[in-house]
Design a protein around this motif. Structure first.
Motif, PDB file in Angstrom:
ATOM      1  N   VAL A 188      25.746  53.058  95.024  1.00 48.00           N
ATOM      2  CA  VAL A 188      26.569  51.847  95.129  1.00 48.00           C
ATOM      3  C   VAL A 188      25.988  50.836  96.121  1.00 48.00           C
ATOM      4  N   PRO A 189      25.567  51.234  97.347  1.00 48.80           N
ATOM      5  CA  PRO A 189      24.980  50.224  98.249  1.00 48.80           C
ATOM      6  C   PRO A 189      23.737  49.557  97.687  1.00 48.80           C
ATOM      7  N   LEU A 190      22.907  50.301  96.940  1.00 44.05           N
ATOM      8  CA  LEU A 190      21.730  49.692  96.319  1.00 44.05           C
ATOM      9  C   LEU A 190      22.136  48.611  95.323  1.00 44.05           C
ATOM     10  N   VAL A 191      23.169  48.901  94.557  1.00 48.12           N
ATOM     11  CA  VAL A 191      23.659  47.927  93.579  1.00 48.12           C
ATOM     12  C   VAL A 191      24.127  46.655  94.282  1.00 48.12           C
ATOM     13  N   VAL A 192      24.894  46.820  95.354  1.00 50.77           N
ATOM     14  CA  VAL A 192      25.437  45.664  96.076  1.00 50.77           C
ATOM     15  C   VAL A 192      24.322  44.839  96.711  1.00 50.77           C
ATOM     16  N   LEU A 193      23.311  45.507  97.265  1.00 53.61           N
ATOM     17  CA  LEU A 193      22.261  44.805  98.001  1.00 53.61           C
ATOM     18  C   LEU A 193      21.188  44.187  97.107  1.00 53.61           C
ATOM     19  N   VAL A 194      20.854  44.835  95.996  1.00 57.23           N
ATOM     20  CA  VAL A 194      19.684  44.441  95.206  1.00 57.23           C
ATOM     21  C   VAL A 194      20.043  43.799  93.872  1.00 57.23           C
ATOM     22  N   LEU A 195      21.006  44.359  93.177  1.00 61.16           N
ATOM     23  CA  LEU A 195      21.288  43.910  91.812  1.00 61.16           C
ATOM     24  C   LEU A 195      21.863  42.500  91.806  1.00 61.16           C
ATOM     25  N   ARG A 196      21.340  41.659  90.923  1.00 70.52           N
ATOM     26  CA  ARG A 196      21.864  40.309  90.729  1.00 70.52           C
ATOM     27  C   ARG A 196      22.096  40.099  89.240  1.00 70.52           C
ATOM     28  N   ASP A 197      23.023  39.197  88.927  1.00 69.06           N
ATOM     29  CA  ASP A 197      23.454  39.044  87.547  1.00 69.06           C
ATOM     30  C   ASP A 197      22.459  38.288  86.683  1.00 69.06           C
TER      31      ASP A 197
END
Length: 421
Positions: A188-197
């Motif tokens: 989850v933290p990786l998703v919040v920090l790295v993933l963009r739409d």
């Protein structure tokens, strides 16, 4: 509609698209770890609670159906709320379902927690997510990236399955579920920090693209749009041909192999840990096969690729009852290699055909095609368990699925290879 303006081409080294794809793949890896767990949980659950194979198969089938039904809605929700929010929520749902399953004591609780919660969470992390991310972030190498993200699901099986099997043997099934829970929370933290739409969020073009596209406005009415796209696609022959072929695809992979291969091998005297290692071996070669399929899809006729993959898979299932023994011999090793190369190789050409016929709605249409895949998987998981209870052997199941693969090959060839006018 998004704006498109030409901008000077910039070096693509370190393009954000690859980081987005990596985090997306990591989330799909965790979801993939859940798909093979029922196969190695059957023995411990039956030992602890005296549940029948049929009742466990029912929970697995609910999981697979919901996995399939969630996928197209998740694609539409990504257009409404953004990929990052949908992926984070899905991982938290998987963690909740897997964690709460450790306190289940009745079959209906297993169905509720593993079937509904984990099914919904992993459905949002299916290859429909991979297709949506690829469409947004990549203008080149779409088939290759699709293949890599498709392989991520099986990579999850390869990475987790032997270890989870060992944990179950030495510490019980609850710590194994706890491991999956922690893995989902860790991503989850990786998703919040790295993933963009969208590439526009970081001021970039899609990888390999020559124009900068502004981020599209959120699309309201996700549920209505999902059903509208289904209604439009459902009036075309290619959709039903692909859905039929993918129902067989699900039955002959997730439905039978990931849920019943280990118990079937155990019927022949093979230890469950050995059977789990063979499944992990299938995952190793699945990565190579799916990536190669993506590369071939960029260069060849997707229909013919699908037909070849289904034909070869059917032949392998036909001979499987003849080569199962208590020990691992050369024919079984050959089966592991070949089945691994073919297992998820069907996904890149299927996504390519969806893009050809449905363009911007292709991720949602593939989601519905994937729903057919999971429906077939659910039926196979349920009926294979019931057949084993009734006949005392899985042999009729392997033969029936081999025949179904032959039919799927014919359906694939019937899909129109020309884009709609």
């Amino acid at each position: 509609m998004s704006e498109a303006i030409r901008v000077p081409r910039k070096p693509v080294t370190g393009h954000r698209a690859w980081w987005v794809a990596a985090v997306t793949g990591t989330a799909i890896v965790v979801a993939g770890a859940c798909s093979t767990l029922p196969g190695i949980l059957q023995g411990p659950l039956r030992h602890d609670f005296s549940w029948s194979r049929g009742s466990i198969g029912w929970a697995v089938s609910v999981n697979m159906v919901l996995y399939g039904l969630t996928a197209p809605y998740a694609a539409a929700l990504s257009d409404r709320f953004g990929v990052r929010r949908v992926v984070a929520a899905a991982l938290l749902t998987v963690a909740a379902g897997a964690g709460l399953t450790t306190i289940a004591t009745a079959a209906w609780q297993f169905t509720l927690l593993w079937g509904l919660l984990v099914g919904a969470g992993t459905g949002a992390l299916s290859m429909t997510l991979g297709a949506a991310v690829t469409d947004r972030w990549f203008a080149r190498h779409k088939g290759l990236v699709t293949g890599v993200l498709s392989a991520a699901s099986v990579l999850g099986q390869m990475v987790f399955l032997p270890g989870l099997s060992w944990v179950i043997d030495h510490h019980g099934w609850r710590p194994a579920l706890g491991t999956v829970t922690l893995a989902a929370l860790a991503v989850v933290p990786l998703v919040v920090l790295v993933l963009r739409d969208h590439p526009a969020d970081v001021g970039q073009r899609p990888y390999g693209g020559g124009v900068f596209a502004a981020k599209p406005a959120p699309v309201p009415g996700a549920a209505r749009r999902t059903l509208t796209v289904l209604g439009e696609a459902g009036r075309t022959a290619p959709f039903w041909l692909l859905a039929g072929a993918f129902a067989v695809c699900g039955a002959s992979t997730n439905g039978i192999m990931w849920s019943h291969f280990a118990p079937a091998a155990h019927d022949h005297g093979m230890p469950v840990t050995t059977a789990s290692t063979l499944l992990a071996g299938i995952g190793v070669f699945n990565v190579a096969g799916t990536v190669a399929s993506g590369w071939l899809t960029d260069r060849g006729d997707a229909r013919r690729l699908l037909a070849v993959f289904f034909t070869l898979r059917g032949l392998l299932l036909l001979v499987l009852p003849l080569i199962m023994t208590a020990t691992v011999r050369a024919p079984m090793l050959a089966f592991v290699v070949l089945f691994g190369l073919l297992d998820l190789a069907t996904i890149p050409p299927a996504i390519a055909l969806c893009r050809l016929h449905w363009g911007e709605d292709s991720a949602i249409v593939f989601g519905w095609t994937n729903a057919a895949h999971q429906l077939g998987a659910a039926l196979a998981a349920l009926l294979a368990g019931a057949a084993r209870d009734a006949f005392g052997t899985y042999d009729p199941v392997w033969l029936a699925l081999a025949a179904a693969c032959a039919a799927a090959a014919l359906l694939s060839l019937a899909v129109d290879h020309r884009p709609p006018r």
